[in-house]
Structures are given as C-alpha cells and as structure tokens.
Write an enzyme that holds these catalytic residues in place. Structure first.
Site, PDB file in Angstrom:
ATOM      1  N   GLU A 263       0.838  -1.192   0.000  1.00 37.07           N
ATOM      2  CA  GLU A 263       0.000   0.000   0.000  1.00 37.07           C
ATOM      3  C   GLU A 263       0.882   1.255   0.000  1.00 37.07           C
ATOM      4  O   GLU A 263       1.883   1.325   0.718  1.00 37.07           O
ATOM      5  CB  GLU A 263      -0.897  -0.008   1.241  1.00 37.07           C
ATOM      6  CG  GLU A 263      -1.838   1.181   1.336  1.00 37.07           C
ATOM      7  CD  GLU A 263      -2.672   1.161   2.604  1.00 37.07           C
ATOM      8  OE1 GLU A 263      -3.779   1.740   2.587  1.00 37.07           O
ATOM      9  OE2 GLU A 263      -2.220   0.585   3.622  1.00 37.07           O
ATOM     10  N   LYS A 338     -10.321   0.729  -1.876  1.00 35.36           N
ATOM     11  CA  LYS A 338     -10.354   0.395  -0.451  1.00 35.36           C
ATOM     12  C   LYS A 338     -11.732   0.715   0.129  1.00 35.36           C
ATOM     13  O   LYS A 338     -12.243   1.828  -0.022  1.00 35.36           O
ATOM     14  CB  LYS A 338      -9.265   1.178   0.280  1.00 35.36           C
ATOM     15  CG  LYS A 338      -9.047   0.780   1.731  1.00 35.36           C
ATOM     16  CD  LYS A 338      -7.843   1.531   2.313  1.00 35.36           C
ATOM     17  CE  LYS A 338      -7.494   1.090   3.720  1.00 35.36           C
ATOM     18  NZ  LYS A 338      -6.301   1.804   4.244  1.00 35.36           N
ATOM     19  N   CYS A 372      -5.131  -3.245   3.360  1.00 30.99           N
ATOM     20  CA  CYS A 372      -4.757  -2.934   4.738  1.00 30.99           C
ATOM     21  C   CYS A 372      -5.932  -3.045   5.714  1.00 30.99           C
ATOM     22  O   CYS A 372      -6.359  -4.139   6.075  1.00 30.99           O
ATOM     23  CB  CYS A 372      -4.110  -1.550   4.779  1.00 30.99           C
ATOM     24  SG  CYS A 372      -3.127  -1.240   6.284  1.00 30.99           S
TER      25      CYS A 372
END
Length: 507
Positions: A263, A338, A372
């Site tokens: 990321e 995301k 993440c």
C-alpha cells in the site's frame, strides 16, 4: 485361519459365474435380480474401466458397475430403465460429464470387510481420472418398509441422515460423502423393501476442471512473489519506476504467477508536494496514478506475471479513493477501491471508501484484493469467499508493530475462516522528509489455513521484519479443494445459514 487376499481390479467376462452367485446372494430379498451374462459382456465391451470388481482370494465377491452419461439429457427426473437405455446402455456417452452408478453390491458372507468402501473409492478415483463432474446414482432405501406406515420417505431420509435410523444402503452413502438431491418415485418399481422409492444421490468431484483440455487453463500450483518495499526518496517518477521494474524483473526470474506491491509504495513522490497541506499533497500524488497503472500493465505483459500494484491515491469525480489494480499478464486489468479508509486517511486526507466487493478471475484461479484496514473486517473476506476466492492479496502500510499485528492477525484469521491463502505485502523504512509518511513497519508473508495439509504455523513463507527483500512461495490450490471437502473442520460448509448471513447493500 488362512490369510485373505483382497484385490480391486477391472471386471472381466470370465468373472461372470462368481458375479452371478454373489449378486443372487446380495439380493436374496429380490429373487431373480441378477445381471444376465450378455448384459455384463456388453458393459465390459463399451466401458471396461467403469466395471470394477473386488475379489477375495481370487473370487469375485462384489462389483461396482458404471456408465458415463450426458446428464443434462436426463435431468433429475428419470427412472433406472431410462438412464440405462432399458438395459441396453445405449445411453453411455464417452464424452459425457457424469459417471452414473448403475450397480454396487457385496456378497453378504463378505460384508464387514469394508469391501464396498474400496469399490466406492475406486469409482471416485475413476471419476477424478476421467475429469468428470461427479457421480450420480439412484439408491435403495431397503429399511424403509419397516417405517412406511409411520413416516414419509422424506422424514425417513432425514432421520437416517441424523443417525436416528440405520439404513444399510443410505447410511453407507452418507458416510461416503454422497448427498441426496431428491426422492425418486417408481425408480425401481419392483423394489418392495424400498416401497418403490429411491434416493437420487450425487458426489461432486472437487478436482473437476471444466477447461482442462484447453490451452489456457487454471494452474493448481501458484507461485507468489511479495515485494517488501524500502521507502526512500527517488527524486522523480523515473527513479521510482526503475525500482518497480527491478522488483518485477527479480520476481519474474523465479517464474512467479503473481507479484505483490505494498500500500502507498509510491509515497516518496509526495516529497514534491511537501509544501502543501496533507489533503492537497495526497491529491498531488494522485496525478501519477494513471501513469503508474499504465507502466504496471506494460511490465505485466513484458515480464509475463500478474501484478497486484499495491495501492495508490486516485481522484474520481472529485472524490479521493485508495485504489489497487490487478494488471494481468494478458494485458487486461481490473481495480479495487479500499472499502474502509482508516480514521487518519479520512481525517488528514478526506479519503472516501469504495463500494464494490468482488473477486477477479485470473489464469491462476479466483483472487480477492483487500487493502490494509479492510482485512480487519471479517465480513469482506466472507463475501469474497462465497464468490469463490482462492487467494486474498492484502497490500498494507503500517507505522507501528501494533498496527502491523492487527493486519497480520486478522489476515491469518481470514485464511482460516475462509479456507484460502492470504498474501500480505508491506513497506519498511522511513521517509523523514515526507509529511505523514515518517515510519513503516512490516513483515510480509504468505498465510495458509490451519489443517494437516498446511504448515502447522499457518505460515507458508515470511520475510525478515523491516528488511527490503522479496518473498517467493508456492501455494497449492488443490489443497484448498480437499480442505473444503474433507478438512478436519469445514468453516465454509458449516456456516449456520439458517441462523445468520452476510449480505451486501448496493449504494
């Protein structure tokens, strides 16, 4: 007592006398129920591999007879006569998709030796070797006559499944991983013990590959390369791309199928916007994203490797997102935004969350991407698993060991509960001259489910913490199929769907 020799082999025409004797004994409650010699010879002639005998000291004491059918031509509503072509076996089609079991029996004097299980195992192996979708058969329920006045066939089958009632045929079928698709009426009208009813049974071949005979096929062993990226200043985009290509080249030298970046690996380019406030600086970084995506696509094709591009900021309709790309080696690409920006991403940058949760098809199976913080929400992994995900890729960026452990432990949980592999890749080092990107902590890893076929630690491979390096590991997708079907515990199969479910609401 003399030792017995048990053998499983193909049935031959010379075995007929033993076969007839054993069958007449097995079906003593159904006088005259045995295969005629010409019928057996016909079966052996058209499909020798499908006729399996079990012998004890050379004598045939049981057999399993099968044909191959194009199952769609018959569907679930058929009789025994129809599926066998009225005992002519004209329905046998070597190019069909289903192994149809037309007979299994064992001489009653030889029961208790697990001979029927050996016959079933041989039939399953044949189904796998022929790459057929599965096995279908009509099964008797011979103990039903004792309960016909008390309950319907459906209730009877449920009670056999719950082990409240024993049925010599159906109980055995359940123990061999067959499921009951439906109840057939008048399947074998002369079967008085079953009151004319039968179960339509099915066993699925978990190794079946629909396109196995084509040039482009899904691999069973997949090689993954993780890039544990060292943060450093590059001066310009050319310097960053030189380092990206170095890692793609290094991983592709190992003939990897996937290379995974972390990321915000491109954060060093924010140095150019250091004089701006954080929200403006991240939007400045976003102007490089399309160029990076184009270069990743070029590298994927030229180095023959699928690339998970880590993640980068992107502005769409004036809204800021954190986006990751799947750049396939055939030149196509997909993207994932995301879902859950972290509180700091929202507060400092005004980041928005994406709304699309889906798996991606590749030449190495179905994959998912979560970025993440996303992996800390178990619902996302479950949704992807129910779409068939086999490998989950998680690019991440964490600044402390606490933050890293949240990602790592949750990723491990996703591997176990969703019976999949999870590959996590992060950044290490520091960027003292870039605001909001000071420190990074990472230990990249390929994580596995927890069962006998996998490492006892659940870790296939991992990097040295906080060191720039690559990790290369092979994962076996066939082991996932075996886990789904035969694992010590089966998290996906045992979900209480009658009690709860995970659903998505489209915005």
């Amino acid at each position: 007592m003399a030792e017995e020799t048990i053998d499983i082999r193909q049935l031959t025409a010379e075995d007929y006398r033993d076969l007839k004797e054993s069958m007449m004994s097995a079906y003593a409650d159904m006088p005259g129920s045995y295969w005629r010699e010409g019928t057996i010879q016909r079966l052996i002639q058209i499909f020798p591999d499908g006729q399996i005998a079990v012998t004890v000291n050379g004598k045939v004491v049981g057999c399993a007879l099968s044909i191959i059918v194009d199952y769609e031509k018959f569907g679930d509503d058929h009789t025994y006569e129809q599926i066998t072509g009225y005992y002519t076996f004209s329905t046998h089609n070597p190019k069909g998709d289903t192994l149809y079991g037309i007979e299994v029996f064992v001489h009653p004097d030889y029961r208790g030796k697990r001979l029927a299980r050996r016959l079933y195992d041989a039939r399953k192996a044949l189904c796998e070797n022929l790459n057929l979708e599965g096995i279908v058969a009509g099964g008797r329920i011979p103990n039903y006559e004792k309960y016909a006045d008390q309950m319907s066939p459906r209730i009877y089958i449920e009670k056999v499944g719950d082990k409240e009632i024993y049925d010599p045929t159906l109980t055995f079928q359940f123990s061999n991983d067959f499921i009951v698709k439906k109840i057939l009426r008048n399947y074998l009208p002369h079967d008085h013990s079953s009151k004319g009813f039968a179960t339509l049974l099915q066993w699925f071949n978990i190794y079946y590959e629909k396109d196995r005979d084509t040039i482009r096929y899904n691999k069973s062993t997949v090689r993954i390369g993780l890039v544990q990226w060292q943060m450093r200043t590059y001066g310009n985009m050319d310097g960053l791309l030189q380092q990206v290509e170095f890692f793609v080249d290094a991983v592709s030298d190992y003939e990897a199928d996937f290379v995974v970046f972390p990321e915000f690996f491109n954060a060093p380019l924010m140095l150019e916007f250091n004089q701006l406030d954080p929200a403006a600086a991240i939007r400045g970084l976003a102007k490089y994203t399309e160029t990076l995506r184009e270069k990743f696509s070029e590298f994927a094709k030229s180095y023959n490797v699928n690339i998970i591009t880590g993640s980068m900021p992107i502005v769409i309709d004036d809204l800021l997102y954190n986006i990751s790309y799947l750049c396939r080696r055939d030149g196509t690409w997909d993207s994932f935004r995301k879902i859950h920006p972290t509180p700091s991403e929202v507060y400092s940058w005004g980041m928005k969350g994406g709304n699309d949760i889906r798996v991606f098809d590749t030449d190495c199976g179905k994959i998912g991407i979560l970025i993440c913080y996303d992996v800390e929400f178990p619902e996302l992994g479950r949704i992807l698993a129910e779409q068939g995900m086999q490998i989950l890729f998680v690019p991440f960026l964490t600044d402390t060991q606490n933050g890293y452990n949240r990602v790592r432990f949750c990723a491990q949980a996703r591997a176990i509960e969703n019976e999949c592999y999870v590959a996590i890749a992060g950044c290490v080092g520091n960027l003292p001259k870039v605001n909001n990107m000071d420190l990074q902590y990472a230990q990249s890893a390929v994580l596995t489910p927890s069962d006998f076929a996998f490492p006892v630690t659940g870790v296939k491979a991992e990097s040295t913490p906080n060191t720039e390096m690559i990790v290369v590991a092979d994962v076996d997708l066939v082991l996932l199929k075996e886990l789904h079907a035969f694992g010590s515990v089966q998290n996906l199969k045992d979900i209480r769907r009658d009690l709860y479910e995970v659903v998505t609401r489209k915005k």
